[in-house]
Motif scaffolding. Structure first.
Motif, PDB file in Angstrom:
ATOM      1  N   GLY A  23       0.807  -1.121   0.003  1.00 53.48           N
ATOM      2  CA  GLY A  23      -0.077   0.059  -0.083  1.00 53.48           C
ATOM      3  C   GLY A  23       0.831   1.160  -0.035  1.00 53.48           C
ATOM      4  O   GLY A  23       0.666   2.376  -0.867  1.00 53.48           O
ATOM      5  N   LEU A  24       1.796   1.166   0.645  1.00 60.26           N
ATOM      6  CA  LEU A  24       2.879   2.380   1.006  1.00 60.26           C
ATOM      7  C   LEU A  24       3.406   2.502  -0.480  1.00 60.26           C
ATOM      8  O   LEU A  24       3.844   3.553  -0.843  1.00 60.26           O
ATOM      9  N   SER A  25       3.801   1.294  -1.129  1.00 59.43           N
ATOM     10  CA  SER A  25       4.333   1.557  -2.352  1.00 59.43           C
ATOM     11  C   SER A  25       3.662   2.014  -3.683  1.00 59.43           C
ATOM     12  O   SER A  25       3.991   2.766  -4.326  1.00 59.43           O
ATOM     13  N   VAL A  26       2.460   1.650  -3.402  1.00 59.98           N
ATOM     14  CA  VAL A  26       1.252   1.929  -4.476  1.00 59.98           C
ATOM     15  C   VAL A  26       0.960   3.420  -4.328  1.00 59.98           C
ATOM     16  O   VAL A  26       1.114   4.226  -5.268  1.00 59.98           O
ATOM     17  N   ILE A  27       0.959   4.005  -3.282  1.00 62.80           N
ATOM     18  CA  ILE A  27       0.542   5.361  -2.747  1.00 62.80           C
ATOM     19  C   ILE A  27       1.736   6.252  -3.268  1.00 62.80           C
ATOM     20  O   ILE A  27       1.454   7.252  -4.229  1.00 62.80           O
ATOM     21  N   PHE A  28       3.064   5.863  -2.979  1.00 61.43           N
ATOM     22  CA  PHE A  28       4.079   6.401  -3.573  1.00 61.43           C
ATOM     23  C   PHE A  28       4.083   6.524  -5.167  1.00 61.43           C
ATOM     24  O   PHE A  28       4.627   7.528  -5.646  1.00 61.43           O
ATOM     25  N   GLY A  29       4.078   5.233  -5.511  1.00 63.94           N
ATOM     26  CA  GLY A  29       3.880   5.204  -7.151  1.00 63.94           C
ATOM     27  C   GLY A  29       3.129   6.225  -7.810  1.00 63.94           C
ATOM     28  O   GLY A  29       3.432   6.925  -8.718  1.00 63.94           O
ATOM     29  N   LEU A  30       1.826   6.293  -7.545  1.00 67.91           N
ATOM     30  CA  LEU A  30       0.903   7.210  -7.984  1.00 67.91           C
ATOM     31  C   LEU A  30       0.963   8.509  -7.770  1.00 67.91           C
ATOM     32  O   LEU A  30       0.797   9.533  -8.488  1.00 67.91           O
ATOM     33  N   LEU A  31       1.061   8.837  -6.326  1.00 66.61           N
ATOM     34  CA  LEU A  31       0.991   9.969  -5.780  1.00 66.61           C
ATOM     35  C   LEU A  31       2.536  10.995  -5.509  1.00 66.61           C
ATOM     36  O   LEU A  31       2.518  12.179  -5.171  1.00 66.61           O
ATOM     37  N   GLN A  32       3.699  10.058  -5.454  1.00 69.83           N
ATOM     38  CA  GLN A  32       4.742  10.617  -5.285  1.00 69.83           C
ATOM     39  C   GLN A  32       4.563  11.366  -3.819  1.00 69.83           C
ATOM     40  O   GLN A  32       5.171  12.044  -3.433  1.00 69.83           O
ATOM     41  N   PHE A  33       4.009  10.498  -2.681  1.00 67.36           N
ATOM     42  CA  PHE A  33       3.699  10.825  -1.589  1.00 67.36           C
ATOM     43  C   PHE A  33       4.148   9.985  -0.497  1.00 67.36           C
ATOM     44  O   PHE A  33       3.974   8.975  -0.616  1.00 67.36           O
ATOM     45  N   VAL A  80      -9.995  15.504   2.826  1.00 69.68           N
ATOM     46  CA  VAL A  80     -10.149  16.609   3.665  1.00 69.68           C
ATOM     47  C   VAL A  80      -8.737  17.283   3.935  1.00 69.68           C
ATOM     48  O   VAL A  80      -8.425  18.581   3.957  1.00 69.68           O
ATOM     49  N   LEU A  81      -7.759  16.279   4.031  1.00 72.29           N
ATOM     50  CA  LEU A  81      -6.265  17.029   4.415  1.00 72.29           C
ATOM     51  C   LEU A  81      -5.114  16.817   3.391  1.00 72.29           C
ATOM     52  O   LEU A  81      -4.569  18.046   2.919  1.00 72.29           O
ATOM     53  N   LEU A  82      -4.966  15.630   3.071  1.00 71.52           N
ATOM     54  CA  LEU A  82      -3.613  15.316   2.352  1.00 71.52           C
ATOM     55  C   LEU A  82      -3.580  15.893   0.843  1.00 71.52           C
ATOM     56  O   LEU A  82      -2.483  16.183   0.429  1.00 71.52           O
ATOM     57  N   ARG A  83      -4.519  15.984   0.183  1.00 76.87           N
ATOM     58  CA  ARG A  83      -4.471  16.489  -1.188  1.00 76.87           C
ATOM     59  C   ARG A  83      -4.230  17.751  -1.161  1.00 76.87           C
ATOM     60  O   ARG A  83      -3.627  18.255  -2.397  1.00 76.87           O
ATOM     61  N   ARG A  84      -4.172  18.559  -0.145  1.00 77.94           N
ATOM     62  CA  ARG A  84      -3.667  19.935   0.025  1.00 77.94           C
ATOM     63  C   ARG A  84      -2.229  20.131  -0.220  1.00 77.94           C
ATOM     64  O   ARG A  84      -1.745  21.132  -0.393  1.00 77.94           O
ATOM     65  N   ILE A  85      -1.571  18.968   0.239  1.00 78.05           N
ATOM     66  CA  ILE A  85      -0.006  19.076   0.569  1.00 78.05           C
ATOM     67  C   ILE A  85       0.783  18.103  -0.698  1.00 78.05           C
ATOM     68  O   ILE A  85       1.945  18.097  -0.602  1.00 78.05           O
ATOM     69  N   TYR A  86       0.112  17.519  -1.499  1.00 82.07           N
ATOM     70  CA  TYR A  86       0.683  16.941  -2.634  1.00 82.07           C
ATOM     71  C   TYR A  86       1.964  17.566  -3.339  1.00 82.07           C
ATOM     72  O   TYR A  86       2.753  17.118  -3.441  1.00 82.07           O
ATOM     73  N   LYS A  87       1.321  18.929  -3.583  1.00 80.63           N
ATOM     74  CA  LYS A  87       2.445  19.808  -4.328  1.00 80.63           C
ATOM     75  C   LYS A  87       3.672  20.199  -3.357  1.00 80.63           C
ATOM     76  O   LYS A  87       4.394  20.955  -4.035  1.00 80.63           O
ATOM     77  N   LEU A  88       3.467  20.180  -2.339  1.00 80.79           N
ATOM     78  CA  LEU A  88       4.449  20.874  -1.395  1.00 80.79           C
ATOM     79  C   LEU A  88       5.751  19.800  -1.616  1.00 80.79           C
ATOM     80  O   LEU A  88       5.424  18.680  -1.648  1.00 80.79           O
ATOM     81  N   PRO A  89       6.974  20.243  -0.756  1.00 83.24           N
ATOM     82  CA  PRO A  89       7.865  19.550  -0.739  1.00 83.24           C
ATOM     83  C   PRO A  89       7.584  18.334   0.162  1.00 83.24           C
ATOM     84  O   PRO A  89       7.006  18.464   1.017  1.00 83.24           O
ATOM     85  N   HIS A  90       8.615  17.221   0.014  1.00 88.55           N
ATOM     86  CA  HIS A  90       8.337  15.842   0.841  1.00 88.55           C
ATOM     87  C   HIS A  90       8.449  16.207   2.258  1.00 88.55           C
ATOM     88  O   HIS A  90       7.996  15.542   3.017  1.00 88.55           O
ATOM     89  N   THR A  91       9.157  17.255   2.637  1.00 92.45           N
ATOM     90  CA  THR A  91       9.191  17.547   4.028  1.00 92.45           C
ATOM     91  C   THR A  91       7.943  17.880   4.680  1.00 92.45           C
ATOM     92  O   THR A  91       7.542  17.352   5.991  1.00 92.45           O
ATOM     93  N   PHE A  92       7.055  18.600   3.918  1.00 91.51           N
ATOM     94  CA  PHE A  92       5.666  18.922   4.328  1.00 91.51           C
ATOM     95  C   PHE A  92       4.763  17.653   4.447  1.00 91.51           C
ATOM     96  O   PHE A  92       4.017  17.300   5.452  1.00 91.51           O
ATOM     97  N   HIS A  93       4.990  16.489   3.547  1.00 88.88           N
ATOM     98  CA  HIS A  93       4.412  15.331   3.423  1.00 88.88           C
ATOM     99  C   HIS A  93       4.731  14.666   4.804  1.00 88.88           C
ATOM    100  O   HIS A  93       3.791  13.800   5.702  1.00 88.88           O
TER     101      HIS A  93
END
Lengths: 284, 402
Positions: A23-33, A80-93
């Motif tokens: 799940g972690l891998s798939v999320i990173f693969g799609l969202l770079q998150f 509600v929360l996470l999609r607002r920070i996708y475009k921010l640097p990884h440190t914010f993630h």
């Protein structure tokens, strides 16, 4: 002979690690998150199962229900929360998801208390299989078989269906996918929910093996990252291969050099980072 | 169990906080308050232990207030289970609150550090932590310990079990690889040698290990009669849970030499604990006047059954307050002098604080898990199989008070 048993046992551990990490891998693969709350979703899956079983529900009801509840909660969190920070640097993630993980952990303590709990294996799977000197719990065998079937099913969905093609396209270029008329926001929410739901399912499956306690998410997160880093961020088959490798290493080392079992896992990860920075099957 | 969980969840009861300036270095008047610092982990992985310990301290303070007609309070100091944090909190309590009496320290590392700080500042510190060094090579005049160290824990579990199971000649051990684990293992090996037991194998594991199936596979291959589990806390619960799932309970006897007590039984449940032997510092079923009074008080005050964390903190706080009142001072040297050599009716029966190393001489228990159908109430998880006192001499423990 003991080593053969340890290898088999390691495959069992590894399948659970795969489910946790994929799940972690798939999320990173799609969202770079980078989702540091992944372990917390595993924790929730285990506790939802514990709670439902304590309320008298069958494990066979509790396990899928817990995974679905985690999936829904994660999708809501994404919207509600996470999609607002996708475009921010990884440190914010990292900051936001670590905070989210701590909130979930403390909420777990508030709701269920600081003491751990036990989830008995389901009726019919609480015995052991005996082959010569080798003894193996029936429930662990079920986990291996269930996870193997799930792995094949997930692979088919991701590689062989239209939905999978859209998800893969989104991971290559979300802009182009959007230009083709697909709602990438909805895809992102669904994939995040799926990834977290898989962590929740791993927690539900692990509960009869490990029990539940409020800090189990931290250990799970560490293992998930090791598996993803070794297998390659975003790689499905990499997560499967690395999960099994980590599980087998951990189990075999219990015979060869028990006190170094954990060390070897992290040493292996360090070697992969040095020799193959993208992981064993990571994409260039 | 519901009451216990609800109580902890509410967080409604915490140690009282107050400033207590101007007490240092002089006798106090009959009307002055006494405050005992309770430095325990209130947050982090050991928070459950700390929260129960807080309750034990509060109960002892309330009883002392009534008995001595003066205000006795506790101040919780959240050590987070970290030695550096623990020392900082104790230093703050010395400087800002004038506290010189400390009862706590769940983990050995934090306890060793706090004991040194208490000595440096003329305070007194009493703990339930397990490391041998506390009243052994690192003993000091200001540090006291109520719990039985590793030597007694093994002597009072392995030895009686060897005698009870004369045909069980093959033992396998699972040990955490650090000083505590090695301490237990070495004492066990001495008993094996003396009794002609074959030690058929040992698996060391790291302090972060959660997956024990590999070690259990090793144990199965060695075909032991007894599996001796020498880790503690959540690791011993994980080991036991996984051992039971591998069917080991039906193939061999299992002994957890250093169990946490009631909270561990609650987390594991009777199905796992049934038939398993556990070593314990305290059990609420101990038939002594002191323990019966405590069980009654805790049930009335908190609507739960005392576990080791709560009972330990209760007796530590009571000992400190009693000694301070008798000494007429909270200065560490005066309170320590009152404690040293004292014999009293404690929770485990007659207990004595050995003057040479500040170690309380008390019983350690071998328990056996009951079947669910045999439990008289929800907390009646185990019966006491045997009990007794076993301690190294201060010289053999390496204590040089100086």
């Amino acid at each position: 002979m003991t080593y053969l048993f340890q290898i088999f046992n390691g495959i069992g551990i590894g399948m659970l690690y795969f489910l946790l990490a994929v799940g972690l891998s798939v999320i990173f693969g799609l969202l770079q998150f980078v989702n540091f709350a992944h372990g917390a979703f595993y924790l929730l899956g285990a506790y939802f199962t514990y709670d439902l079983v304590e309320r008298g529900y069958s494990f066979w009801v509790a396990m899928p229900l817990a995974a679905i509840m985690v999936m829904a909660l994660a999708a809501l969190t994404e919207i509600v929360l996470l999609r607002r920070i996708y475009k921010l640097p990884h440190t914010f993630h990292i900051l936001v998801t670590v905070g989210l993980a701590l909130i979930i952990q403390e909420m777990t303590i508030i709701v269920w208390g600081p003491l751990g709990g036990n989830v008995p294996p389901p009726e019919g799977l609480n015995g052991v299989i005996i082959v010569g000197d080798f003894i193996y719990p029936e429930y662990r065998l079920f986990v291996i078989a269930f996870t193997a079937v799930l792995a094949v099913g997930l692979w088919w969905v991701l590689e062989g269906t239209r939905i999978g093609a859209i998800v893969r396209a989104g991971s290559e270029s979300s802009e182009n996918t959007a230009l083709l008329g697909y709602n990438t926001l909805r895809i992102n929410s669904a994939v995040f929910g799926l990834g977290a739901g898989l962590a929740g399912l791993a927690g539900a499956l692990a509960a009869p093996i490990r029990g539940v306690e409020p800090f189990m998410g931290l250990e799970a997160l560490g293992i998930a990252f090791v598996v993803v880093v070794i297998g390659g961020m975003g790689s499905y088959t990499g997560a499967l291969l690395a999960g099994i490798l980590v599980g087998v290493t951990q189990s075999v080392m219990a015979s060869l050099w028990p006190e170094g079992a954990r060390l070897m896992i992290y040493l292996g990860m360090a070697l992969v980072i040095v020799a193959m920075p993208r992981g064993l099957l990571g994409r260039a | 169990m519901i009451n216990r969980r609800r109580l902890l969840q509410s967080g409604a009861i915490a140690g009282a906080s107050l400033l207590l300036p101007g007490l240092a270095g002089r006798a106090f008047s009959a009307s002055e308050a006494i405050t005992v610092g309770i430095p325990v982990p209130i947050s982090g992985p050991f928070a459950a232990n700390g929260k129960f310990a807080s309750l034990g301290g509060i109960l002892a303070a309330e009883e002392a207030s009534r008995e001595f007609g003066r205000q006795v309070k506790t101040l919780d100091l959240d050590t987070e289970g970290k030695p550096a944090t623990a020392v900082r909190k104790v230093q703050d309590a010395f400087d800002n609150n004038g506290i010189k009496l400390y009862a706590g320290g769940i983990l050995s590392s934090e306890s060793l550090a706090m004991g040194k700080e208490a000595l440096r500042r003329n305070g007194v510190f009493i703990t339930t932590a397990g490391a041998d060094e506390i009243t052994g090579t690192d003993c000091n005049a200001a540090t006291f310990r109520w719990s039985v160290p590793t030597y007694g824990a093994i002597e009072q579990t392995v030895r009686p079990l060897v005698d009870m199971l004369p045909d069980a000649k093959r033992w396998y051990t699972i040990t955490p690889q650090y000083v505590f684990g090695d301490g237990l293992l070495n004492v066990a090996k001495d008993i094996f040698k003396e009794k002609g037991i074959e030690h058929v194998g040992n698996s060391y594991h790291s302090l972060t290990e959660k997956e024990f199936s590999g070690y259990l596979t090793n144990a199965i291959a060695a075909r032991p009669d007894v599996l001796l589990i020498l880790n503690f806390g959540s690791q011993s619960s994980d080991t036991l849970r996984q051992a039971v799932s591998f069917g080991l309970k039906n193939r061999m006897t299992i002994l957890v030499a250093w169990a946490s007590g009631l909270e561990q039984f609650e987390a594991l449940g009777p199905d796992i604990c049934e038939g398993v032997y556990f070593g314990a510092q305290y059990w609420h079923g101990v038939d002594t006047p002191g323990n019966q009074a405590l069980v009654k008080s805790v049930r009335e005050r908190f609507d739960l059954t005392p576990n080791y964390s709560l009972a330990g903190s209760y007796i530590l706080t009571k000992l400190l307050v009693d000694a301070a009142v008798k000494a007429g001072s909270i200065d560490g040297d005066k309170v320590a002098a009152e404690l040293r050599g004292k014999t009293y009716e404690g929770l485990t029966g007659e207990e004595t604080i050995r003057a040479q190393d500040n170690q309380v001489i008390k019983d350690y228990y071998l328990l056996k898990g009951k079947a669910k159908k045999d439990m008289a109430d929800k907390d009646d998880f185990a019966e006491i199989v045997s009990q007794g006192k076993s301690f190294l001499s201060p010289e053999d423990a390496g204590c040089k008070m100086g």
